[in-house]
Write an enzyme that holds these catalytic residues in place. Structure first.
Site, PDB file in Angstrom:
ATOM      1  N   ALA A  65       1.048  -0.600   0.265  1.00 37.66           N
ATOM      2  CA  ALA A  65      -0.120  -0.104  -0.339  1.00 37.66           C
ATOM      3  C   ALA A  65       0.463   1.312   0.043  1.00 37.66           C
ATOM      4  O   ALA A  65       1.946   1.104   0.473  1.00 37.66           O
ATOM      5  CB  ALA A  65      -0.480  -0.178   1.581  1.00 37.66           C
ATOM      6  N   GLY A 108       0.287  -5.090   0.956  1.00 39.74           N
ATOM      7  CA  GLY A 108      -0.548  -4.746   0.125  1.00 39.74           C
ATOM      8  C   GLY A 108      -0.598  -5.618  -0.991  1.00 39.74           C
ATOM      9  O   GLY A 108      -1.461  -6.298  -2.015  1.00 39.74           O
ATOM     10  N   GLU A 111      -1.277  -9.045  -0.963  1.00 39.01           N
ATOM     11  CA  GLU A 111      -2.306  -9.314  -0.114  1.00 39.01           C
ATOM     12  C   GLU A 111      -3.362  -9.654  -1.004  1.00 39.01           C
ATOM     13  O   GLU A 111      -4.319 -10.219  -1.900  1.00 39.01           O
ATOM     14  CB  GLU A 111      -2.607  -8.365   1.231  1.00 39.01           C
ATOM     15  CG  GLU A 111      -1.958  -8.504   2.078  1.00 39.01           C
ATOM     16  CD  GLU A 111      -2.145  -7.818   3.249  1.00 39.01           C
ATOM     17  OE1 GLU A 111      -2.214  -6.134   3.010  1.00 39.01           O
ATOM     18  OE2 GLU A 111      -2.814  -7.203   3.995  1.00 39.01           O
ATOM     19  N   GLU A 131       5.093  -4.703   7.230  1.00 39.48           N
ATOM     20  CA  GLU A 131       4.395  -3.914   8.193  1.00 39.48           C
ATOM     21  C   GLU A 131       4.300  -4.209   9.091  1.00 39.48           C
ATOM     22  O   GLU A 131       4.515  -2.826   9.850  1.00 39.48           O
ATOM     23  CB  GLU A 131       2.300  -4.164   7.760  1.00 39.48           C
ATOM     24  CG  GLU A 131       1.451  -4.045   6.299  1.00 39.48           C
ATOM     25  CD  GLU A 131       1.684  -5.347   5.193  1.00 39.48           C
ATOM     26  OE1 GLU A 131       2.387  -6.261   5.499  1.00 39.48           O
ATOM     27  OE2 GLU A 131       1.229  -5.236   4.907  1.00 39.48           O
TER      28      GLU A 131
HETATM   29  N1  CO8 Z   1       4.543   3.353  -0.352  1.00 40.28           N
HETATM   30  C1  CO8 Z   1       5.271   4.513  -0.855  1.00 40.28           C
HETATM   31  N2  CO8 Z   1       5.859   3.934  -2.171  1.00 40.28           N
HETATM   32  C2  CO8 Z   1       6.827   3.133  -2.019  1.00 40.28           C
HETATM   33  C3  CO8 Z   1       6.318   1.769  -1.834  1.00 40.28           C
HETATM   34  C4  CO8 Z   1       5.271   1.845  -1.211  1.00 40.28           C
HETATM   35  N3  CO8 Z   1       4.892   0.641  -0.103  1.00 40.28           N
HETATM   36  N4  CO8 Z   1       7.545   1.534  -1.799  1.00 40.28           N
HETATM   37  C5  CO8 Z   1       8.826   2.105  -2.793  1.00 40.28           C
HETATM   38  N5  CO8 Z   1       8.322   3.032  -2.666  1.00 40.28           N
HETATM   39  C6  CO8 Z   1       8.539   4.474  -3.073  1.00 40.28           C
HETATM   40  C7  CO8 Z   1      10.242   5.209  -2.800  1.00 40.28           C
HETATM   41  O1  CO8 Z   1       9.519   5.252  -1.594  1.00 40.28           O
HETATM   42  C8  CO8 Z   1      11.026   5.486  -3.980  1.00 40.28           C
HETATM   43  O2  CO8 Z   1      10.670   6.591  -4.255  1.00 40.28           O
HETATM   44  P1  CO8 Z   1      11.218   7.958  -4.147  1.00 40.28           P
HETATM   45  O3  CO8 Z   1      12.382   7.819  -5.312  1.00 40.28           O
HETATM   46  O4  CO8 Z   1      10.651   9.258  -4.255  1.00 40.28           O
HETATM   47  O5  CO8 Z   1      12.424   7.425  -2.976  1.00 40.28           O
HETATM   48  C9  CO8 Z   1      10.497   4.150  -5.096  1.00 40.28           C
HETATM   49  O6  CO8 Z   1       9.366   3.909  -4.711  1.00 40.28           O
HETATM   50  C10 CO8 Z   1      11.495   3.236  -5.109  1.00 40.28           C
HETATM   51  O7  CO8 Z   1      12.158   2.589  -3.320  1.00 40.28           O
HETATM   52  P2  CO8 Z   1      13.329   2.155  -3.340  1.00 40.28           P
HETATM   53  O8  CO8 Z   1      14.441   3.238  -3.559  1.00 40.28           O
HETATM   54  O9  CO8 Z   1      13.017   2.451  -1.744  1.00 40.28           O
HETATM   55  O10 CO8 Z   1      13.965   0.955  -3.973  1.00 40.28           O
HETATM   56  P3  CO8 Z   1      15.175  -0.251  -3.586  1.00 40.28           P
HETATM   57  O11 CO8 Z   1      15.421  -1.058  -4.842  1.00 40.28           O
HETATM   58  O12 CO8 Z   1      16.165   0.416  -2.804  1.00 40.28           O
HETATM   59  O13 CO8 Z   1      13.806  -0.902  -2.586  1.00 40.28           O
HETATM   60  C11 CO8 Z   1      12.036  -2.137  -1.631  1.00 40.28           C
HETATM   61  C12 CO8 Z   1      12.771  -1.702  -2.500  1.00 40.28           C
HETATM   62  C13 CO8 Z   1      12.649  -3.319  -0.603  1.00 40.28           C
HETATM   63  C14 CO8 Z   1      10.313  -3.089  -2.118  1.00 40.28           C
HETATM   64  C15 CO8 Z   1      11.698  -0.707  -0.858  1.00 40.28           C
HETATM   65  O14 CO8 Z   1      11.593  -0.070  -1.577  1.00 40.28           O
HETATM   66  C16 CO8 Z   1      10.743  -1.361   0.605  1.00 40.28           C
HETATM   67  O15 CO8 Z   1      10.764  -1.672   1.472  1.00 40.28           O
HETATM   68  N6  CO8 Z   1       9.568  -0.692  -0.148  1.00 40.28           N
HETATM   69  C17 CO8 Z   1       8.027  -0.579   0.982  1.00 40.28           C
HETATM   70  C18 CO8 Z   1       7.450  -2.231   1.180  1.00 40.28           C
HETATM   71  C19 CO8 Z   1       7.122  -2.088   3.127  1.00 40.28           C
HETATM   72  O16 CO8 Z   1       6.975  -1.616   3.486  1.00 40.28           O
HETATM   73  N7  CO8 Z   1       5.821  -2.426   1.822  1.00 40.28           N
HETATM   74  C20 CO8 Z   1       4.406  -2.196   3.311  1.00 40.28           C
HETATM   75  C21 CO8 Z   1       3.526  -1.480   2.489  1.00 40.28           C
HETATM   76  S1  CO8 Z   1       2.295  -1.194   3.953  1.00 40.28           S
HETATM   77  C22 CO8 Z   1       1.187  -2.530   3.778  1.00 40.28           C
HETATM   78  O17 CO8 Z   1       1.204  -2.425   2.504  1.00 40.28           O
HETATM   79  C23 CO8 Z   1      -0.133  -2.032   4.249  1.00 40.28           C
HETATM   80  C24 CO8 Z   1      -0.109  -1.769   5.497  1.00 40.28           C
HETATM   81  C25 CO8 Z   1      -2.077  -2.330   6.362  1.00 40.28           C
HETATM   82  C26 CO8 Z   1      -2.664  -1.010   7.665  1.00 40.28           C
HETATM   83  C27 CO8 Z   1      -3.823  -1.107   7.346  1.00 40.28           C
HETATM   84  C28 CO8 Z   1      -4.335   0.019   7.568  1.00 40.28           C
HETATM   85  C29 CO8 Z   1      -6.140  -0.105   7.511  1.00 40.28           C
END
Ligand code: CO8
Length: 257
Positions: A65, A108, A111, A131
């Site tokens: 997400a 997400g 999911e 998460e």
């Molecule tokens: N959301 C927003 N932006 C993201 C996300 C994300 N999930 N993942 C990556 N991005 C963005 C980065 O911020 C980056 O943007 P920018 O260039 O502007 O800084 C761009 O994508 C590229 O990402 P990275 O530079 O981080 O790329 P890497 O190759 O270094 O790393 C990873 C790749 C390992 C996938 C890393 O991006 C990462 O860890 N991403 C987040 C993964 C994560 O934590 N996902 C779970 C999100 S929470 C969720 O899904 C559900 C929440 C449920 C809550 C329920 C509430 C009711």
């Protein structure tokens, strides 16, 4: 509808949706959800379409997400809007939906893949529910669907440590139907979808509905449901055609009737 966050195409009798937010590794935000719901709705209504494939990019199916969209969310807003409940639209699709996953399928993203009917993974795929590292837990079905797919022990491991699992582990643990070389992912997913779309659509839809029953009911009720649905298939022209074609040693021509 003009799409900005997804690419939507038709490949013969298959609907093809590619998540397209490369700058955010296909992070799932509200705009993308609205577009995905609309595209699925269109494919559901289109009688020419027999199956749908959803995919991402080579690097990411979806990295979760959209964290930046969620960052400032308050409890009252999340609760009142029933934040994320709209994603259930994906599971209401009555036609088969295949997830073709390469690269990251995290949070997400994992999911969303699990909301599909089955997952074909590239050998580059990485699945996880990270998460916990963000101070939250899965919110789009991860704690429930992942546990049903891989069992309690591995679901606990993945959700509590936030670690990723590769395609081999995902297939071994029952999350993924098959693993293919990354370069063949789309071709293999489309081949499976075209195969499905070549069969009788009502029979395909009833098969999907009946398998999904296995998750919602007891074995005896599920078996009763299966038998009733099976009986009802003898009201279809396609049953007559399918069995006649077998007896006559020819290819069946299903009319979806
Ligand atoms: N959301 C927003 N932006 C993201 C996300 C994300 N999930 N993942 C990556 N991005 C963005 C980065 O911020 C980056 O943007 P920018 O260039 O502007 O800084 C761009 O994508 C590229 O990402 P990275 O530079 O981080 O790329 P890497 O190759 O270094 O790393 C990873 C790749 C390992 C996938 C890393 O991006 C990462 O860890 N991403 C987040 C993964 C994560 O934590 N996902 C779970 C999100 S929470 C969720 O899904 C559900 C929440 C449920 C809550 C329920 C509430 C009711």
């Amino acid at each position: 509808m003009a799409y900005e966050n997804i690419i939507v195409e038709t490949r013969e009798k298959v609907g093809f949706i590619q998540l397209n937010r490369p700058q955010a590794l296909n992070a799932l935000n509200s705009a993308l959800l609205a577009e995905l719901s609309a595209a699925l709705e269109d494919f559901e209504k289109d009688n020419r379409i027999g199956a749908v494939v959803i995919t991402g990019s080579e690097k990411a199916f979806a990295a979760g997400a959209d964290i930046k969209e969620m960052q400032t969310l308050e409890f009252a807003d999340a609760y009142l809007s029933d934040y994320f409940s709209e994603w259930e639209r994906v599971t209401r699709l009555r036609k088969p939906l295949i997830a073709a996953v390469a690269g990251y399928a995290l949070g997400g993203g994992c999911e969303l893949a699990m909301m599909c009917d089955f997952i074909i993974a590239a050998d580059t795929a990485k699945f996880g529910q990270p998460e916990i590292t963000l101070g939250v837990m899965p919110g789009m079905g991860g704690s429930q669907r992942l546990t049903r797919f891989v069992g309690k022990s591995k679901a606990m491991d993945l959700c509590l440590t936030g670690r990723m699992m590769d395609a081999v582990e995902a297939e071994r643990s029952g999350l993924v139907a098959r693993v293919v070389p990354a370069g063949e992912l789309i071709e293999e997913a489309l081949k499976a979808a075209k195969k499905i779309a070549s069969f009788s659509l009502p029979v395909v839809m009833m098969t999907k509905e009946t398998i999904n029953r296995a998750y919602e009911t007891t074995l005896s009720e599920g078996l009763r449901f299966e038998r009733r649905v099976f009986h009802s298939m003898f009201a279809l022209e396609d049953q007559k055609e399918g069995m006649a074609a077998f007896a006559e040693k020819r290819t069946p021509h299903f009319k979806n009737r």
